[in-house]
Structure formats: C-alpha cells, structure tokens
Design an enzyme around this catalytic site. Structure first.
Site, PDB file in Angstrom:
ATOM      1  N   GLY A  91     103.619 -17.366 142.013  1.00  0.00           N
ATOM      2  CA  GLY A  91     103.561 -16.054 143.092  1.00  0.00           C
ATOM      3  C   GLY A  91     104.855 -15.257 143.421  1.00  0.00           C
ATOM      4  N   HIS A  92     104.792 -16.371 144.248  1.00  0.00           N
ATOM      5  CA  HIS A  92     106.173 -15.837 145.049  1.00  0.00           C
ATOM      6  C   HIS A  92     107.709 -15.966 144.700  1.00  0.00           C
ATOM      7  CE1 HIS A  92     104.325 -18.035 148.741  1.00  0.00           C
ATOM      8  NE2 HIS A  92     104.316 -16.976 148.695  1.00  0.00           N
TER       9      HIS A  92
ATOM     10  N   GLY B 148     106.472 -19.580 153.150  1.00  0.00           N
ATOM     11  CA  GLY B 148     107.213 -21.241 152.169  1.00  0.00           C
ATOM     12  C   GLY B 148     105.818 -21.356 151.473  1.00  0.00           C
ATOM     13  N   ALA B 149     106.125 -22.535 151.200  1.00  0.00           N
ATOM     14  CA  ALA B 149     105.193 -23.433 150.358  1.00  0.00           C
ATOM     15  C   ALA B 149     105.010 -22.183 149.165  1.00  0.00           C
ATOM     16  CB  ALA B 149     103.710 -23.445 150.716  1.00  0.00           C
TER      17      ALA B 149
ATOM     18  N   SER C 252      99.334 -20.008 148.789  1.00  0.00           N
ATOM     19  CA  SER C 252     100.134 -21.569 149.171  1.00  0.00           C
ATOM     20  C   SER C 252      98.741 -22.309 149.814  1.00  0.00           C
ATOM     21  CB  SER C 252     100.998 -21.434 150.186  1.00  0.00           C
ATOM     22  OG  SER C 252     102.400 -20.110 149.641  1.00  0.00           O
TER      23      SER C 252
ATOM     24  N   GLU D   2     100.649  -8.059 145.111  1.00  0.00           N
ATOM     25  CA  GLU D   2      99.394  -7.065 145.013  1.00  0.00           C
ATOM     26  C   GLU D   2      98.224  -8.370 145.308  1.00  0.00           C
ATOM     27  OE1 GLU D   2      98.752  -4.807 141.614  1.00  0.00           O
ATOM     28  OE2 GLU D   2     100.102  -3.535 142.507  1.00  0.00           O
TER      29      GLU D   2
ATOM     30  N   GLN E 278      97.868  -5.891 152.819  1.00  0.00           N
ATOM     31  CA  GLN E 278      98.861  -6.054 153.688  1.00  0.00           C
ATOM     32  C   GLN E 278      99.559  -4.844 152.770  1.00  0.00           C
ATOM     33  OE1 GLN E 278     100.794 -10.255 154.916  1.00  0.00           O
ATOM     34  NE2 GLN E 278     101.465  -9.995 152.787  1.00  0.00           N
TER      35      GLN E 278
ATOM     36  N   GLN F 115     100.659 -14.251 163.408  1.00  0.00           N
ATOM     37  CA  GLN F 115      99.521 -13.555 162.509  1.00  0.00           C
ATOM     38  C   GLN F 115      97.861 -14.932 162.191  1.00  0.00           C
ATOM     39  OE1 GLN F 115     102.606 -13.243 159.190  1.00  0.00           O
ATOM     40  NE2 GLN F 115     101.022 -14.053 157.850  1.00  0.00           N
TER      41      GLN F 115
ATOM     42  N   ASP G 200      97.711  -9.934 148.063  1.00  0.00           N
ATOM     43  CA  ASP G 200      97.782  -8.858 149.459  1.00  0.00           C
ATOM     44  C   ASP G 200      97.160  -7.683 150.047  1.00  0.00           C
ATOM     45  OD1 ASP G 200      97.569 -11.758 151.046  1.00  0.00           O
ATOM     46  OD2 ASP G 200      99.497 -12.254 150.152  1.00  0.00           O
TER      47      ASP G 200
END
Length: 283
Positions: free
Chosen positions: A38-39, A33-34, A188, A150, A155, A63, A152
């Site tokens: 980018g999202h 969320g937030a 975020s 990318e 991840q 996490q 993260d």
C-alpha cells in the site's frame, strides 16, 4: 540504489533548496514505516508525477492515545530502506525526535468537526497528533504534492482541511486502498496478527462490499447495519467500534447515499485495531 537517509532538518532543507533551484517538483509520501505494498503504491504515484520523491518515516508519538500501541508499533527502518531501493527515490527522511518536536515544543494543530466522529470519537487527541505532524511534514519538506491512501479516509479529509485552512501550498493526492488477496486492507498493524487472526480480519471486507451493493440498489442503511452486525459477530471480531454510512466531504451520518458517501468500519482482532472504508454509489 538506496536513497540517503536524512535525519536532520537542515540537511533535508539543503536538499530541497537544491531541487527547487533546478526547477524540480517534490513529492512526499508520509509513513510511519513498516512499509507494505500500500505504501509502495503511493511511492509509485509520486514517482509518476514528481521530479523528486521523499519518503517520510517517523513513528509519531503524538497520534497514539495508547502507550502500549505506540510501544508495539512495528519499527523496521533497515528493511524499509531495502524495500525502497528498487524505486530510486531521492531521500528517506527519518528525522530524529528533536527535529520534529524540539525541546519546549508547545503547539498543537487541531481540526474541528471532522475529528469528532469515527476514529476521533474513539481515539481522543489522535487527529490533533496527525494534523500537527503532517503540518510539520509539509513545512519541513516543502513538497508540492503529498500522497495518502484512502484506507485512512478520515485522516485524508482532516489533512486536506488542515492544509487548506492554514494556506499550505501543497496538493494532497488520494490513492486507492491496496488490499491483500483476501480483501483485507493492507496495514502495518497487520504484521501483529496471527494467521488465524488475519483470516478473521479478512471477513470485514465482504460485509462492507455486500452492504455497499445493497445501498446502491436503493436500500436504507439502518436495517442493513443490523444484519451486518450479526455477520460481524459470526466472524469473531473481538469488538466493533463503529460501522457507519457517512458523507465523503463532511463525514456527516446518512441513512441512505443520496450524495457521495462511504461506509466506515473499525474493529479489533487479537488486540489489533483495524479500519476500513468503501465508497458507495449515490442513488
């Protein structure tokens, strides 16, 4: 038009079963969320490649290795739903906690090796929480493709290895980091920075950019890292956890980019942990 907000697994699976029966492909965008641009770039990528798109919104407690960080993480579901409306996605899956971690939940997914360095070395258990929840995302949505930024990058590599090792039939799609005009990687967590803190945080990007350019000219990393440390101190970072040059595929440390590599950095500003990375041309 706003997409329906789905909170129960049975309802989510009923939707995906109907899409599958119609021969439609499914893309999922995992988020906490937030939402920021980018999202939304991930949503656009999913829309371009998939018949149906699901945005997952769930602040995953497993996490977070810092209770205060979990408590302070922004939760903006109403605003997120409004932000997604113009994209005509097919569902927002914001599962209730018991749909992800039912009573008696006792399983952890752990990826060895890739999680021992960088963020993994500073956030014990973080990537176990990521791998566990992402495996749930993949299995609950039954998606054909999942879209990750990318920014993260560690991840991203962990998720790819997890899906491969567990034979989960999904394509993990990497999308470029989206930056603010200042160069600051969108996150975020940036919402928690003051205007002055945002300006200080933006000074990390020029350091990454300049070191990447010098590496591309054939310079070795250790002396560049020393000079970069001085620049970060001048920029006013509260703490720098790491500034490393590593292989893209296995994240092993490098002295020079003789293969596809990335610079990785993590730093603190105003109690907010920021991460960034940048590809470096092999020489």
């Amino acid at each position: 038009m706003r997409a329906p907000i789905v909170r129960r697994l049975a309802e989510m699976r009923a939707l995906t079963a109907r899409w599958r029966a119609a021969g439609e492909s499914i893309g999922v965008v995992p988020t906490m969320g937030a939402l920021h641009p980018g999202h939304l770039s991930l949503v656009e990528a999913a829309k371009a490649e998939c018949d149906r798109v699901v945005v997952w919104i769930f602040v995953n407690p497993k996490q977070f290795n810092n209770a205060q960080d979990l408590e302070n993480y922004p939760r903006t579901e109403v605003a997120d739903a409004a932000t997604l409306a113009p994209y005509a996605i097919d569902a927002v899956y914001a599962p209730d906690l018991d749909q992800v971690y039912p009573e008696g939940f006792a399983t952890t997914v752990s990826v060895a090796g890739l999680t021992d360095v960088l963020c993994g070395a500073h956030r014990p258990g973080h990537f176990d929480g990521v791998a566990t929840v992402v495996s749930k995302i993949f299995l609950q949505t039954g998606a054909d493709r999942a879209y990750f930024g990318e920014k993260d990058f560690q991840q991203l590599q962990v998720v790819r290895r997890m899906a491969r090792d567990l034979d989960i039939p999904i394509e993990v799609v990497a999308c470029p980091t989206v930056r603010e005009d200042s160069g600051l990687a969108m996150s975020s967590r940036n919402l928690r920075l003051s205007p002055e803190g945002r300006q200080r945080a933006a000074r990390l990007y020029p350091v990454l950019r300049d070191v990447a350019a010098e590496l591309a000219e054939g310079n070795r990393f250790p002396p560049l890292a020393e000079r970069a440390r001085a620049r970060r101190a001048e920029a006013g970072f509260d703490e720098v956890e790491y500034f490393d040059l590593r292989r893209e595929d296995g994240l092993q440390a490098l002295d020079h980019p003789d293969r596809p590599a990335r610079l990785f950095a993590a730093a603190w500003i105003e109690g907010v942990r920021l991460i960034d990375n940048m590809a470096v041309s092999a020489v």
